[in-house]
Scaffold this motif. Sequence first.
Motif, mmCIF file in Angstrom:
data_model
loop_
_atom_site.group_PDB
_atom_site.id
_atom_site.type_symbol
_atom_site.label_atom_id
_atom_site.label_comp_id
_atom_site.label_asym_id
_atom_site.label_seq_id
_atom_site.Cartn_x
_atom_site.Cartn_y
_atom_site.Cartn_z
ATOM 1 N N LEU A 177 0.826 -1.206 0.000
ATOM 2 C CA LEU A 177 0.000 0.000 0.000
ATOM 3 C C LEU A 177 0.863 1.260 0.000
ATOM 4 O O LEU A 177 0.580 2.211 -0.728
ATOM 5 N N LEU A 178 1.921 1.257 0.812
ATOM 6 C CA LEU A 178 2.788 2.440 0.867
ATOM 7 C C LEU A 178 3.369 2.746 -0.511
ATOM 8 O O LEU A 178 3.460 3.902 -0.918
ATOM 9 N N GLN A 180 1.959 1.881 -3.382
ATOM 10 C CA GLN A 180 0.858 2.353 -4.244
ATOM 11 C C GLN A 180 0.501 3.803 -3.934
ATOM 12 O O GLN A 180 0.115 4.557 -4.826
ATOM 13 N N ASN A 186 -4.021 6.771 -6.367
ATOM 14 C CA ASN A 186 -4.360 5.602 -5.564
ATOM 15 C C ASN A 186 -4.853 5.984 -4.172
ATOM 16 O O ASN A 186 -5.347 5.142 -3.432
ATOM 17 N N PRO A 189 -8.939 5.866 -3.558
ATOM 18 C CA PRO A 189 -9.420 4.484 -3.461
ATOM 19 C C PRO A 189 -8.938 3.775 -2.186
ATOM 20 O O PRO A 189 -9.687 3.003 -1.591
ATOM 21 N N ALA A 190 -7.723 4.065 -1.747
ATOM 22 C CA ALA A 190 -7.227 3.440 -0.517
ATOM 23 C C ALA A 190 -8.068 3.880 0.677
ATOM 24 O O ALA A 190 -8.400 3.068 1.546
ATOM 25 N N GLY A 193 -11.241 2.022 0.641
ATOM 26 C CA GLY A 193 -11.017 0.669 1.143
ATOM 27 C C GLY A 193 -10.939 0.636 2.653
ATOM 28 O O GLY A 193 -11.530 -0.225 3.313
ATOM 29 N N LEU A 194 -10.224 1.595 3.220
ATOM 30 C CA LEU A 194 -10.075 1.683 4.670
ATOM 31 C C LEU A 194 -11.438 1.892 5.332
ATOM 32 O O LEU A 194 -11.825 1.159 6.256
ATOM 33 N N ILE A 216 -17.203 -1.605 -0.366
ATOM 34 C CA ILE A 216 -16.146 -0.925 -1.134
ATOM 35 C C ILE A 216 -16.526 -0.794 -2.607
ATOM 36 O O ILE A 216 -16.402 0.280 -3.206
ATOM 37 N N LEU A 220 -17.019 2.615 -4.596
ATOM 38 C CA LEU A 220 -16.193 2.934 -5.765
ATOM 39 C C LEU A 220 -17.056 3.277 -6.971
ATOM 40 O O LEU A 220 -16.755 4.201 -7.735
#
Lengths: 233, 112
Positions: A177-178, A180, A186, A189-190, A193-194, A216, A220
């Motif tokens: 993730l870091l 991305q 990104n 979207p992260a 997701g969280l 999610i 989205l």
Amino acid sequence: MHFTRRVVLASFRASVPVLLGYLAMGFAAGILLAKQSGAGALWAFATSVSSVSGALQFLLVDWFTHPTSLLTIALVTVSINLRYALYGLPLIERWKHLPWLLKAYMILTLTDETFALEVENKFPEGEDSLTYCFTIAALDHFYWVVGVVAGALAGHAVEFNAKGIDFAMTALFMVILLDQLQTRTNRAPALVGLGGALCGLAIFPQNMLIPSIVIILTLLLTLRSRLEVSHAR
Amino acid sequence: MPADVTTEYLLLATAIMFLVTFGLRSLVFLAFGGGRKPPQVILYIGGVISPAIIAALIVYCFRNTTLLSRPHGLPELLATATCVLLHLWKRNPLISIIVSTIVYMILVQRVF
């Protein structure tokens, strides 16, 4: 395909970073499988050789320890590996004339790392690009299976307190993730997701994955116009 | 839900993971081999799903962390900080993962 010493060596050289990564991560996933679920090296082999998927290799340890509905397994596999569905796009043309069995093998082994090397496609001049890519695919596949199986064997053979080793999976996801998040598009979207996963966890603490994925995807799709605007920027 | 971890269950689980993963990987070759373009919505979801799902999986990894009683999620917090800081500093996935996992193992085995 035309194998020469030169092209095989070039493939090997390109695959060395993957060698280190796959052996280490595969080893951790294999130890985890042996220590937590007790499944033997044969299962480590069967799963790693057939799925060839890093995140999945860690997640399946939970499923091999606590029986889970097959629907959950299928849905979670779809959502963590959905990105693979797009990996073929730049390769369709190049692989058009491959015999089907060879093509199937190239598709089976299409991981994040192998994909990156195959798209880069730095084969030595005068050599065959497909031979180069096939050798990389086979080497990467081999490293992964060896890593997982060796980890499972070590997990069964060596007595040590493995409590907490499952953090390797958490750390793997955080590192992905870091990396991305360096790409600006990104980030939203992260966050989705969280947020979606926290909602899923709050509503269904014991069975959070499927509800989280549904939330999610809904978010989205609802936020599509705004997220696409940020994509275009 | 299956009652037990049986060989049959493990075989089915392995088969499902293989079929789904291989199916996803072959999808574009089957659907767009003839030069057709994928629909926009598919491209959009394909572009945004990965960070979203990875973030969700991180939450999933922490689902059993105890916040309200000792050790109040401290091992997780410290190991996470180790992983994030190391990674922002070195950008080397292997170092970040191995060091933070060792930190976490020491914390849960020896300290807390």
